[in-house]
Design an enzyme around this catalytic site. Structure first.
Site, PDB file in Angstrom:
ATOM      1  N   GLY A   1     -18.102 -22.029  -1.047  1.00  9.74           N
ATOM      2  CA  GLY A   1     -17.031 -21.654  -0.134  1.00  9.74           C
ATOM      3  C   GLY A   1     -16.365 -20.355  -0.520  1.00  9.74           C
TER       4      GLY A   1
ATOM      5  NE  ARG B   1     -14.940 -12.258  -5.272  1.00  3.61           N
ATOM      6  CZ  ARG B   1     -15.395 -11.292  -6.082  1.00  3.61           C
ATOM      7  NH1 ARG B   1     -14.592 -10.731  -6.945  1.00  3.61           N
ATOM      8  NH2 ARG B   1     -16.657 -10.903  -6.017  1.00  3.61           N
TER       9      ARG B   1
ATOM     10  CG  ASP C   1      -8.820 -14.532 -10.934  1.00  7.11           C
ATOM     11  OD1 ASP C   1      -9.611 -14.302  -9.992  1.00  7.11           O
ATOM     12  OD2 ASP C   1      -8.717 -13.779 -11.911  1.00  7.11           O
ATOM     13  N   GLY C   2      -9.417 -16.290  -7.702  1.00 11.63           N
ATOM     14  CA  GLY C   2      -9.300 -15.850  -6.320  1.00 11.63           C
ATOM     15  C   GLY C   2      -9.081 -14.362  -6.144  1.00 11.63           C
TER      16      GLY C   2
ATOM     17  NE  ARG D   1     -17.011  -9.836   3.276  1.00 16.60           N
ATOM     18  CZ  ARG D   1     -17.574 -10.546   2.290  1.00 16.60           C
ATOM     19  NH1 ARG D   1     -18.332  -9.941   1.395  1.00 16.60           N
ATOM     20  NH2 ARG D   1     -17.354 -11.831   2.191  1.00 16.60           N
TER      21      ARG D   1
ATOM     22  CG  ASP E   1     -24.128 -18.528  -2.234  1.00 15.58           C
ATOM     23  OD1 ASP E   1     -25.176 -18.815  -2.829  1.00 15.58           O
ATOM     24  OD2 ASP E   1     -23.221 -17.849  -2.760  1.00 15.58           O
ATOM     25  CG  ASN E   2     -24.510 -14.098  -2.188  1.00 22.29           C
ATOM     26  OD1 ASN E   2     -23.424 -14.590  -1.894  1.00 22.29           O
ATOM     27  ND2 ASN E   2     -24.864 -13.843  -3.432  1.00 22.29           N
TER      28      ASN E   2
ATOM     29  CG  ASP F   1     -21.268 -12.398  -0.289  1.00 22.78           C
ATOM     30  OD1 ASP F   1     -20.132 -12.055   0.078  1.00 22.78           O
ATOM     31  OD2 ASP F   1     -21.733 -13.519  -0.070  1.00 22.78           O
TER      32      ASP F   1
END
Length: 478
Positions: A87, A90, A122-123, A173, A249-250, A259
């Site tokens: 998911g 960040r 840490d996002g 983005r 996932d990319n 990504d």
């Protein structure tokens, strides 16, 4: 603020809590604008916004009233291993900008803080990685390669801890979609087949509405994804670009480059080049990218099987189109680089021979192709006599085209960029930005707007990389 008048929707959020989580951006401390992409702002209708408006929006503050901040859930195969829940760790999707042609563009703040999918992170995004993605997405866009893009980026005083202490940054983005292969995998492997079908129907309704009533619409979407993925990777190969982390996932369902992490353009040609220092097995080496694209499409097929009307037989038939789509696109691109408008049965051998010498001598990939129509090209080689033998055969092949020399040269110059975003150029810009000097970012952004043009003022940016460039190590944290 002008942003209160931005015409945003969030159709993905309307799919419900199964697909995403509501989140609130966590602003950075003392944000400051690093760069704004004015041409993209004009395309989206935001050209009149002030620098401060961009800073506040990119920092997750003063968001439009009609925005809805969410983090998307997905899964994925990372370096071939299944990870059941990933998911947006960040990144926060704040809405979709609407255009007069009814196209929706996701606006996603990357580096906006913790989400339910941040895991042990840490996002945050650090300045160096944000600069790399901001500039390279624009570089690939201007090379004609499908990609996400970036509207603006900010720096801050917020400290972020990676291999060293760095400053947090953020960017907006922009993409027609952030749906990934891994999004489909998540719902398939958790056996949420109704949600899987809903996701397929959502993508079709938004991007391919002409298929929405077709009984074979899942097959149509899968076929399109296979085709776009194959052609995208053919474009990467043609310009010598390595993604570095081709996890499922990319991979974009629309065939966009997404990504940006440990990417890199080839300097000296090396088919086995590994641009990701973390990829110690070489899974995502340059020469393996086409095969990995197929592997990822196979993973997507497996995810879609529960709702694929034709089942395994249909999936296999569609997957068999991948090599054809890749070969056709790559052949066209490669012939154009060599100046061939027609195909000849000898082309494969001729091209393989020069690639073999380039591999042996680590000839600079971009400079070789840019110089191929000039008399100085042989100076790039150590074994010049070997090159001359090849070049004589190559000239005879060009003569078979029956086209004027100036037309051939013009076509080659339009197919072979002079300027690429080499890692050492990025590193120089990063080093300056980390002490508060952002002018090199503007310079690189300007150069990459016209990568095929001569640009005499920036001639030095097209030169061979310095010796220290080969010592740069780019990892997944980059």
């Amino acid at each position: 603020m002008k942003y209160m008048h931005m015409n945003l929707v969030n159709t993905y959020a309307q799919l419900g809590a199964t697909f995403s989580s509501n989140v609130v951006p966590q602003p950075l401390e003392q944000p400051r604008l690093v760069h704004r992409n004015q041409s993209l702002a004009e395309q989206l209708g935001y050209a009149s916004f002030s620098d401060e408006d961009f800073v506040q929006f990119c920092n997750g503050k003063n968001l439009p009233k009609n925005s809805q901040s969410i983090a998307m859930v997905y899964a994925g195969h990372q370096f071939g291993s299944w990870v059941p829940r990933l998911g947006d760790g960040r990144a926060i999707l704040v809405g979709e900008a609407t255009k007069s042609d009814d196209t929706l563009y996701d606006l996603q703040i990357k580096g906006a803080g913790l989400t339910p999918y941040s895991r042990n992170g840490d996002g945050r995004a650090v300045l160096r990685s944000t600069i790399r993605e901001y500039l390279c997405s624009e570089a690939l866009h201007n090379l004609g390669i499908p990609t996400t893009r970036s509207l603006c980026m900010i720096d801050s005083e917020t400290l972020v801890y990676r291999e060293k202490t760095e400053t947090g940054a953020a960017m907006i983005r922009v993409a027609e979609s952030h749906v990934r292969f891994g999004t489909f995998e998540y719902f398939s492997y958790t056996k949420q087949y109704d949600a899987l079908q809903a996701l397929v129907d959502y993508v079709i309704q938004r991007h391919f509405p002409e298929w929405k009533n077709e009984e074979n619409r899942v097959e149509l979407l899968f076929t399109e994804a296979v085709k776009r993925t194959a052609e995208l990777i053919a474009q990467w190969q043609s310009v010598g670009w390595c993604h570095g982390v081709m996890n499922t996932d990319n991979m974009s369902i629309l065939g966009l480059t997404i990504d940006y992490g440990p990417f890199g353009f080839l300097d000296g040609f090396d088919a086995q080049h590994i641009c990701n220092h973390s990829d110690w097995q070489g899974r995502y080496a340059f020469s393996r990218q086409p095969d990995i694209g197929y592997w990822n499409c196979t993973a997507l097929a497996q995810a879609l099987l529960p709702i694929l009307p034709g089942g395994q037989e249909s999936a296999q038939a569609i997957l068999k189109t991948y090599p054809k789509f890749f070969a056709e696109k790559y052949s066209i691109l490669l012939r154009a680089k060599f100046g061939f408008a027609t195909a000849d049965e000898s082309d494969s051998t001729l091209i393989d021979q020069i690639f073999q010498q380039m591999q042996e001598e680590k000839t600079d990939y971009t400079i070789f192709f840019r110089s191929l129509c000039d008399d100085s090209v042989e100076n790039l080689f150590v074994d010049r006599e070997k090159f001359r033998r090849w070049y004589r055969i190559y000239q005879r092949r060009l003569n078979q085209e029956g086209r004027a020399e100036q037309d051939i040269r013009a076509g080659m110059l339009a197919s072979n960029p002079k300027y690429i975003l080499r890692n050492h150029l990025l590193q120089i810009a990063i080093d300056k930005a980390e002490v508060g000097e952002y002018s090199e970012i503007e310079t690189l952004f300007t150069i990459m707007q016209k990568p095929f043009d001569e640009q005499p003022d920036y001639e030095s940016y097209a030169e061979l990389p310095p010796g220290w460039a080969g010592e740069l190590e780019i990892s997944c944290s980059s």
